[in-house]
Write a protein that holds these residues in place. Structure first.
Motif, PDB file in Angstrom:
ATOM      1  N   GLU A 211      -0.392   2.803   5.882  1.00  0.00           N
ATOM      2  CA  GLU A 211      -1.056   2.829   4.564  1.00  0.00           C
ATOM      3  C   GLU A 211      -0.630   4.025   3.727  1.00  0.00           C
ATOM      4  O   GLU A 211      -0.725   4.001   2.507  1.00  0.00           O
ATOM      5  CB  GLU A 211      -2.574   2.907   4.756  1.00  0.00           C
ATOM      6  N   GLY A 212      -0.179   5.076   4.392  1.00  0.00           N
ATOM      7  CA  GLY A 212       0.239   6.269   3.656  1.00  0.00           C
ATOM      8  C   GLY A 212       0.138   7.504   4.514  1.00  0.00           C
ATOM      9  O   GLY A 212      -0.008   7.421   5.741  1.00  0.00           O
ATOM     10  N   PRO A 222      -0.751   7.232  -0.809  1.00  0.00           N
ATOM     11  CA  PRO A 222      -0.525   5.874  -0.329  1.00  0.00           C
ATOM     12  C   PRO A 222       0.970   5.536  -0.348  1.00  0.00           C
ATOM     13  O   PRO A 222       1.689   5.981  -1.235  1.00  0.00           O
ATOM     14  CB  PRO A 222      -1.287   4.994  -1.344  1.00  0.00           C
ATOM     15  N   SER A 223       1.404   4.796   0.665  1.00  0.00           N
ATOM     16  CA  SER A 223       2.806   4.403   0.692  1.00  0.00           C
ATOM     17  C   SER A 223       3.006   3.191   1.601  1.00  0.00           C
ATOM     18  O   SER A 223       2.354   3.066   2.637  1.00  0.00           O
ATOM     19  CB  SER A 223       3.665   5.568   1.204  1.00  0.00           C
ATOM     20  N   LYS A 224       3.897   2.307   1.181  1.00  0.00           N
ATOM     21  CA  LYS A 224       4.165   1.102   1.963  1.00  0.00           C
ATOM     22  C   LYS A 224       5.024   1.429   3.183  1.00  0.00           C
ATOM     23  O   LYS A 224       4.954   0.780   4.217  1.00  0.00           O
ATOM     24  CB  LYS A 224       4.939   0.140   1.051  1.00  0.00           C
TER      25      LYS A 224
END
Ligand code: FAD
Length: 281
Positions: A211-212, A222-224
């Motif tokens: 999620e991050g 947040p990050s994919k």
């Protein structure tokens, strides 16, 4: 994609960095670069990133010197000269020295992949009888790979010799710091962001999906996708968490042993070296 690098230090480079103390400039760990011949791996990367011309790279000659109580052996930019110097010190092994060094230079493809089942020590044993020669050839790897030849994969040993010893001694601009600095500048030109003095605390997962990243004192990003450049133990047990990695990964991590540690003395002198004990030079 938008990319963000989170770096805990105040400047880029990790071990490849420089610092100043008391008017002296020191390189923290990395003291030279390898694989910068015309078709070398690093040269190709610099060319692809279009930064080859931004670094003024000098090459030291000799690139390295091995000093032991018995020998002082130079690694010259010209491999022929290095071979001759080794042959001068170990005349009985002269033919084998040439054969061994040429094997390393020409090693690629299947021959290279076959080395994976050997230690560097067993490779040395195939070529040489002289224990002092074998010790000298192992010494460099102890410093560069952190393992004695008996524990070191022949693949790694041969690779270090080919790419770092026989094609080494390159030094960018006036300090090693210019290398990561230029990489960061280019990364920013490509649209990348970087934040310094920020430590990643947790890689957050939900239902096995990233999620991050949570930072120390700087909230959640947040990050994919997350790529960790920290070591495996820190990444899996610290950043992800023991409870999430599964037994197989946990056991694999437990079986990993840290390599030997190194001691570095950063020494600045006023040019008067007469009071420095001879053994330390
Ligand atoms: C003593 C010594 C001498 C060496 N000499 C040479 C040499 O002359 N030439 C050469 O080519 N190689 C040399 N090496 C090897 C070289 O240093 C490494 O191969 C190289 O630094 C690896 O780069 P890296 O980016 O993978 O890791 P690192 O250099 O370790 O970089 C990792 C980065 O991640 C950051 N980081 C870690 N955890 C976190 C976190 N939780 N949050 C935020 N940031 C974090 C660190 O601050 C660091 O900047 C030497 C190594 C040592 C130890």
């Amino acid at each position: 994609m938008k990319v963000l690098i989170v770096e805990k230090n105040a400047k880029p480079g990790g071990y490849c960095t420089s610092f100043k103390r008391g008017g002296f400039a020191f390189d923290a760990c990395v003291h030279s670069l390898g694989s910068l011949r015309e078709d070398g791996i690093l040269r190709t990367i610099l060319r692809e990133l279009d930064i080859e011309k931004r670094l003024e790279i000098k090459r030291n000659n000799p690139s390295d010197i091995i000093i032991t109580p018995d020998f002082k052996i130079h690694f010259w930019n010209d491999l022929g000269n290095t071979i001759k110097e080794f042959q001068g010190h170990f005349p009985k092994e002269a033919n084998k020295i040439e054969e061994f060094f040429n094997f390393i230079i020409n090693c690629q493809g299947i021959t290279f992949s076959r080395l994976a089942s050997l230690t560097f020590q067993s490779l040395l044993d195939r070529y040489f009888n002289d224990e002092k020669l074998k010790a000298v050839l192992s010494l460099l790897l102890l410093g560069n790979a952190g393992l004695p030849a008996k524990q070191l994969s022949a693949t790694v040993g041969v690779y270090i010799y080919k790419e770092f010893m026989f094609d080494g001694g390159y030094y960018p601009d006036c300090s090693i710091q210019s290398f990561p600095d230029i990489l960061v500048a280019r990364y920013k030109e490509f649209g990348g962001d970087i934040i310094f003095s920020s430590t990643a605390k947790k890689i957050k997962l939900q239902d096995n999906k990233v999620e991050g990243v949570e930072l120390v004192n700087k909230g959640f990003i947040p990050s994919k996708y997350v790529i960790s450049n920290a070591d495996a133990t820190q990444t899996y047990t610290g950043l992800i968490g023991k409870e999430l990695i599964g037994e197989k990964t946990a056991n694999k991590l437990k079986s990993m042993v840290p390599s030997h540690s190194a001691f570095i003395l950063y020494l600045g002198t006023d040019g008067q070296t007469k009071n420095i004990p001879k053994d330390s030079m």
